[in-house]
Every structure is written in C-alpha cells, then in structure tokens.
Design an enzyme around this catalytic site. Structure first.
Site, short mmCIF file in Angstrom:
data_model
loop_
_atom_site.label_atom_id
_atom_site.label_comp_id
_atom_site.label_asym_id
_atom_site.label_seq_id
_atom_site.Cartn_x
_atom_site.Cartn_y
_atom_site.Cartn_z
N CYS A 181 0.84 -1.20 0.00
CA CYS A 181 0.00 0.00 0.00
C CYS A 181 0.88 1.25 0.00
O CYS A 181 1.88 1.31 0.72
CB CYS A 181 -0.91 0.00 1.22
SG CYS A 181 -2.04 1.41 1.29
N CYS A 231 -0.14 4.69 6.97
CA CYS A 231 -0.87 4.50 8.23
C CYS A 231 -0.03 3.65 9.18
O CYS A 231 0.28 2.49 8.90
CB CYS A 231 -2.21 3.81 7.96
SG CYS A 231 -3.23 4.64 6.72
N CYS A 270 -0.79 -0.08 10.35
CA CYS A 270 -1.11 -1.10 9.34
C CYS A 270 0.12 -1.86 8.86
O CYS A 270 1.12 -1.27 8.46
CB CYS A 270 -1.82 -0.45 8.16
SG CYS A 270 -2.40 -1.64 6.94
N CYS A 315 -17.05 -9.11 3.86
CA CYS A 315 -16.39 -7.82 3.71
C CYS A 315 -15.23 -7.96 2.73
O CYS A 315 -14.27 -8.68 3.02
CB CYS A 315 -15.89 -7.32 5.06
SG CYS A 315 -17.18 -7.25 6.32
N CYS A 319 -20.11 -6.03 1.95
CA CYS A 319 -19.55 -4.73 2.29
C CYS A 319 -18.22 -4.59 1.55
O CYS A 319 -17.41 -5.52 1.54
CB CYS A 319 -19.33 -4.62 3.79
SG CYS A 319 -18.58 -3.05 4.34
N CYS A 322 -20.27 1.97 7.23
CA CYS A 322 -19.60 1.24 8.30
C CYS A 322 -18.32 2.01 8.60
O CYS A 322 -17.48 2.19 7.72
CB CYS A 322 -19.30 -0.18 7.83
SG CYS A 322 -18.28 -1.15 8.96
N ARG A 372 -19.35 -3.61 16.54
CA ARG A 372 -18.64 -4.83 16.16
C ARG A 372 -17.28 -4.90 16.83
O ARG A 372 -16.52 -3.93 16.77
CB ARG A 372 -18.46 -4.87 14.64
CG ARG A 372 -17.80 -6.13 14.11
CD ARG A 372 -17.55 -6.03 12.62
NE ARG A 372 -18.74 -5.58 11.90
CZ ARG A 372 -18.72 -5.13 10.66
NH1 ARG A 372 -17.58 -5.05 9.99
NH2 ARG A 372 -19.83 -4.75 10.07
#
Length: 402
Positions: free
Chosen positions: A65, A69, A72, A109, A142, A202, A272
């Site tokens: 990626c 972040c 992550c 998801c 999702c 979400c 969740r």
C-alpha cells in the site's frame, strides 16, 4: 451507580450521553467493571436481543500500500512479513466468501489495500460482488477499498454492494500523528459518499495506539455525528515490522470499558468487535458479547484470529445465538429507511433521533501505531505469542479459517 442508571435510561431512549458521562465510563475502576458491563448490556439487549452477527473478511489484494498508516502491516515501508499478492480473481474471492458463509457469516467484507480504487478496480470488485450475490442472494456484501472518488460508491451500489467501510480510526486532533499521506477529512468525505449513494455506512476506530480518553470519546462522538449503521471497534494488533510494534497499552478491562462507552454513545447501532479481540480481550471475549452485537469470524486481513469453531462455541457458551440471514440486524426505526437490514437513518446521529492507508480494512487491521504512552493503569506486558501472521485462506492454497 447514578451514572450508569442515567446512561441506561438515555440508551433506551436513543439519547446521547454528555462527553463528561462518556469520559466517566472510561475512568471507572476495575472494581466497578461488572456493573458497567451489566448496564451497557441492558442497552445492547434492548436493541439487539442476544443475537450476534458474524462477518467474514476476504482480503482481495494484500500488502504494497502507498499510504503510511502507522497501525497497518500493509503500509508503505512495512517490514512485517505478511502475505503479499495482487487482486484475487472473482472465482477465488467467491470461494473465500463461500467458506465464511458456510461458517455462519451473514456479511462478507471485501477489502483491498491501497489509497483508493481506480475505475478499473471498481469494475473488478463489482464483478466479484455480482458473483457472490449470484451464489447466495441473502449474503450482505460490504466493500472496503479506501478513499472513494465521485460516482464510485454509486457503481458499487448498482453492482449489489450493501455497505461500504471506511474507518475514522482516531480523533481529528491527533489523526496526523498516525497518517500523513491522507487526512481525517478525506476519510469523513468517503463515509459521506457511501451514505449519499444509499450504501450502509460502516466506520469505526482503533484503540490502543497511545490515545487519551479524550481522543476515544472524540472519535466515537464524531462517528455518532456521521451516523454509520455499523461501528467496528479495533484493538491495535502490534505486529513486528510496523511503527507501533511495541505499543501494548490495553488490558481486557480497558477494552471492555471502551466497548461499553461506544455502546452508550451509539446505543442502537451495530457495534462490532473487530481486530485484536483475541490479543487483548483474551479470556474476557465472552463478556464483551454483552456489549457488542457483532464480531468477525475467523482470521483478519494479515493476522490470524481465533478458530472459527471456537468463535461459534464461545457465542453459544455465553448464552447468545448467531444471527441468521432471515433476521434484520438493525432496529426497525433504522433498518426500515433503506431496507434489507442495511438501512441508515441519515438524520439519526448514530442512534439519536434528535441529532442528525486509506484501505481501512473493513473494521479490521493488522498492525500498531506511534503515539505518546498510554496511562500506566492501561499498560500490560506484550503478548507477542498471540500475534500470528495469516498464512491460510485468501491468497494461499490452504483452507481458510471459518
């Protein structure tokens, strides 16, 4: 305790607590913990009974990626030895989804690392959504693909997506401490795009990055304002090779208080328990089901979770039941707005009728963050033995954990 009686009354009326009340929940002592859980449990059972919704992650594209972040393991510069692969083909993604549904998952998801999807990526994911829906029309889908451009949410909705995930993660004031390649405002904009397209939004948070109680309350109140139907609460998984590998600031008791505070602020929303429950809640996981009405089944994006059969046994042993496809997750006043169990009352303010990496990980992450140390009362010894890199399921030849 007067505080808890007040919060229960407000939760049953879908009324927001004050910031001071939310902070007071986080400041309660361990001696009062069971009272806090019992009080928030009354609100949870009022709106969701004893049902537990199961969600299943399919990592469509792992690693590499361009975003930084710090929590992550798929981030730019990550040295975490995770699985790295490009896009799964629709039949591969559908096979992975089938395993989760067979294990009891009601929602699948679909997650992909990256800043955000290209139009070609949206086409690719749309084909996967259609294939999953053709296989089983009752499954909720999702998508979690990062920052959305204009028109992309509408295209996903047309393909059959029910929801879109994009987490705020932490407070606006401290967002720049964990990510520099995009902004908090970018994330808010994507959640609003999903809402506007008719998708169920979400959006959640990550706890355990060294944030203060004020940061946690700020992000949950911001989520209430954005009014997602689902609020995933992640507990940082400090993975080796990430900037936050040494951030171990959570105890099971603190995790329970965070979940309780989230339930009081968002009483009638799907709360969740997402990434990190096995690492930080550990043997207290069943108690957390009194606060949250939804969990992920099996593994996460880049880390392993509890065995799928153990999740099911835990739910049964704790006196709860898996929510079936025939049940609508949200209370009628929310679900009826958009139908299909994924509706959102856009004027509801995360449960209030009076107030209306960019990859995100569909409410689940697999790394840790760079922040000031948490208060000493919230620290514990590192349990690196509980952090395992995912080596099965999507992107491998091994059977998934579902």
């Amino acid at each position: 305790m007067d505080l808890l009686n007040t919060l229960v009354d407000k939760g049953l009326r879908r009324e927001s607590p004050t910031r001071e009340e939310a902070l007071a929940v986080l400041a309660t002592s361990d001696d009062d913990l069971l009272e806090v859980v019992a009080a928030a449990g009354k609100v949870r059972r009022h709106w969701f009974g004893r049902r537990v919704k199961l969600n299943y992650l399919v990592n469509l594209k792992s690693g590499l990626c361009p975003e930084d972040c710090s929590y992550c393991s798929q981030r730019l510069g990550s040295k975490a030895e995770i699985l790295k692969y490009t896009w799964l083909k629709p039949d591969q993604a559908t096979a992975a989804a089938r395993a989760g549904v067979a294990g009891g998952a009601k929602r699948v998801c679909l997650v992909a690392s990256g800043r955000g999807p290209t139009d070609r990526d949206v086409d690719r994911v749309s084909d996967t959504i259609k294939a999953i829906k053709e296989q089983d029309g009752s499954v909720e889908v999702c998508a979690c693909l990062g920052l959305l451009s204009d028109g992309q949410a509408e295209r996903l909705r047309e393909a059959g997506a029910d929801a879109y995930n994009h987490n705020l993660n932490t407070s606006e004031a401290t967002y720049g401490d964990i990510t520099t390649t995009h902004t908090y405002a970018d994330r808010v904009d994507t959640v609003r795009k999903a809402h506007a397209a008719g998708l169920s939004a979400c959006s959640g948070l990550i706890a355990g990055m060294g944030e203060s109680d004020e940061d946690l309350v700020d992000v949950v109140f911001s989520l209430r304002e954005l009014d997602p139907d689902s609020v995933p609460v992640n507990f940082l998984i400090p993975m080796e090779g990430t900037p936050l590998a040494k951030e171990w600031h959570l105890t099971p008791q603190r995790c329970l208080r965070i979940l309780a505070m989230t339930r009081f602020v968002c009483p009638d929303v799907e709360v969740r328990i997402a990434g990190g429950r096995e690492v930080h809640l550990r043997t207290m996981q069943p108690l957390a089901l009194n606060l949250a009405n939804s969990i992920f089944l099996g593994d996460y994006l880049t880390s392993e979770g509890q065995a799928g059969h153990a999740d099911l046994e835990m739910i049964t042993d704790a006196g709860f039941e898996v929510e079936g496809a025939d049940r609508v997750t949200l209370p009628e006043h929310r679900a009826s707005v958009a139908g299909g169990g994924c509706g959102s009352d856009a004027g509801a303010g995360c449960g209030s009728h009076t107030d209306g990496g960019a990859g995100g990980g569909c409410g689940s992450h697999a790394a840790g963050g760079v922040r000031a140390p948490a208060p000493a009362a919230g620290t514990e010894e590192a349990r690196t033995d509980l952090v395992a890199v995912r080596r099965r399921g999507a992107g491998t030849d091994l059977a998934p954990n579902a």
